[in-house]
Design an enzyme around this catalytic site. Sequence first.
Site, PDB file in Angstrom:
ATOM      1  N   GLY A  49       0.823  -1.205   0.000  1.00  0.00           N
ATOM      2  CA  GLY A  49       0.000   0.000   0.000  1.00  0.00           C
ATOM      3  C   GLY A  49       0.848   1.242   0.000  1.00  0.00           C
ATOM      4  O   GLY A  49       2.072   1.179  -0.066  1.00  0.00           O
ATOM      5  N   GLU A  65      -0.186   0.983  -6.412  1.00  0.00           N
ATOM      6  CA  GLU A  65       0.676   0.522  -5.318  1.00  0.00           C
ATOM      7  C   GLU A  65       0.885  -0.991  -5.354  1.00  0.00           C
ATOM      8  O   GLU A  65       1.988  -1.465  -5.120  1.00  0.00           O
ATOM      9  CB  GLU A  65       0.105   0.950  -3.965  1.00  0.00           C
ATOM     10  CG  GLU A  65       0.245   2.421  -3.667  1.00  0.00           C
ATOM     11  CD  GLU A  65       1.678   2.866  -3.371  1.00  0.00           C
ATOM     12  OE1 GLU A  65       2.564   2.012  -3.137  1.00  0.00           O
ATOM     13  OE2 GLU A  65       1.906   4.083  -3.372  1.00  0.00           O
ATOM     14  N   GLU A  69       4.657  -2.364  -5.841  1.00  0.00           N
ATOM     15  CA  GLU A  69       5.313  -3.053  -4.733  1.00  0.00           C
ATOM     16  C   GLU A  69       5.416  -4.558  -4.915  1.00  0.00           C
ATOM     17  O   GLU A  69       6.341  -5.181  -4.401  1.00  0.00           O
ATOM     18  CB  GLU A  69       4.596  -2.738  -3.414  1.00  0.00           C
ATOM     19  CG  GLU A  69       4.748  -1.283  -3.021  1.00  0.00           C
ATOM     20  CD  GLU A  69       4.201  -0.973  -1.647  1.00  0.00           C
ATOM     21  OE1 GLU A  69       3.677  -1.885  -0.974  1.00  0.00           O
ATOM     22  OE2 GLU A  69       4.295   0.201  -1.238  1.00  0.00           O
ATOM     23  N   SER A  86      -6.222   6.405  13.695  1.00  0.00           N
ATOM     24  CA  SER A  86      -5.538   6.745  14.942  1.00  0.00           C
ATOM     25  C   SER A  86      -4.229   7.476  14.638  1.00  0.00           C
ATOM     26  O   SER A  86      -3.447   7.037  13.798  1.00  0.00           O
ATOM     27  CB  SER A  86      -5.230   5.475  15.737  1.00  0.00           C
ATOM     28  OG  SER A  86      -4.361   5.777  16.808  1.00  0.00           O
ATOM     29  N   PRO A  87      -3.964   8.585  15.331  1.00  0.00           N
ATOM     30  CA  PRO A  87      -2.710   9.304  15.110  1.00  0.00           C
ATOM     31  C   PRO A  87      -1.470   8.456  15.413  1.00  0.00           C
ATOM     32  O   PRO A  87      -0.386   8.749  14.931  1.00  0.00           O
ATOM     33  CB  PRO A  87      -2.797  10.493  16.074  1.00  0.00           C
ATOM     34  CG  PRO A  87      -4.251  10.683  16.314  1.00  0.00           C
ATOM     35  CD  PRO A  87      -4.853   9.313  16.246  1.00  0.00           C
ATOM     36  N   GLU A 118      11.309  -7.607  -0.128  1.00  0.00           N
ATOM     37  CA  GLU A 118      10.847  -8.958  -0.409  1.00  0.00           C
ATOM     38  C   GLU A 118       9.326  -8.964  -0.543  1.00  0.00           C
ATOM     39  O   GLU A 118       8.632  -8.182   0.108  1.00  0.00           O
ATOM     40  CB  GLU A 118      11.267  -9.867   0.753  1.00  0.00           C
ATOM     41  CG  GLU A 118      11.001 -11.319   0.591  1.00  0.00           C
ATOM     42  CD  GLU A 118      11.498 -12.151   1.788  1.00  0.00           C
ATOM     43  OE1 GLU A 118      11.208 -13.356   1.786  1.00  0.00           O
ATOM     44  OE2 GLU A 118      12.138 -11.607   2.713  1.00  0.00           O
TER      45      GLU A 118
END
Length: 151
Positions: A49, A65, A69, A86-87, A118
Amino acid sequence: MRRLIQIFQTVLGLILRHPVTGTSIIAVLPDQRIVLVRRTDNKRWALPGGIVDWGETLESTVKRELQEETGLKTLGSPRLVGVYSSPQRDPRMHSICVVVEVAADGVMSVGDELEISEVRAFSRAELPVSGLSHDHDQQLQNYFEGLTVLA
């Protein structure tokens, strides 16, 4: 050049004090194995991602992505698993992560060697849980429980 643009976008997000939007991809192969990537920055396994580029949709980000990747292509439309905001979920910055499941196929290969060292597919029993990067353990747990999460 593309990497410089991504770095600039990240810095801009930090300067403007607004979360950066990204995605995690639960890529499921035809044999039901799930694809993970090993990150170069923390050496941990993670879901593929990344950050949504300016002018890009979430769906096009997922396709790009995953291809960059892992070398894989998406088959069909993504299914929403959850939105994680969540921060503390990402140690680098405050980011909002949209997690999707996609059917994927193709030949696995590391595309971005600066980020990924990998690529490997795991059966559910083989997944290296309790140690994935960021909050990917939680994302996979919610996925396996069949939940759609807003967290």
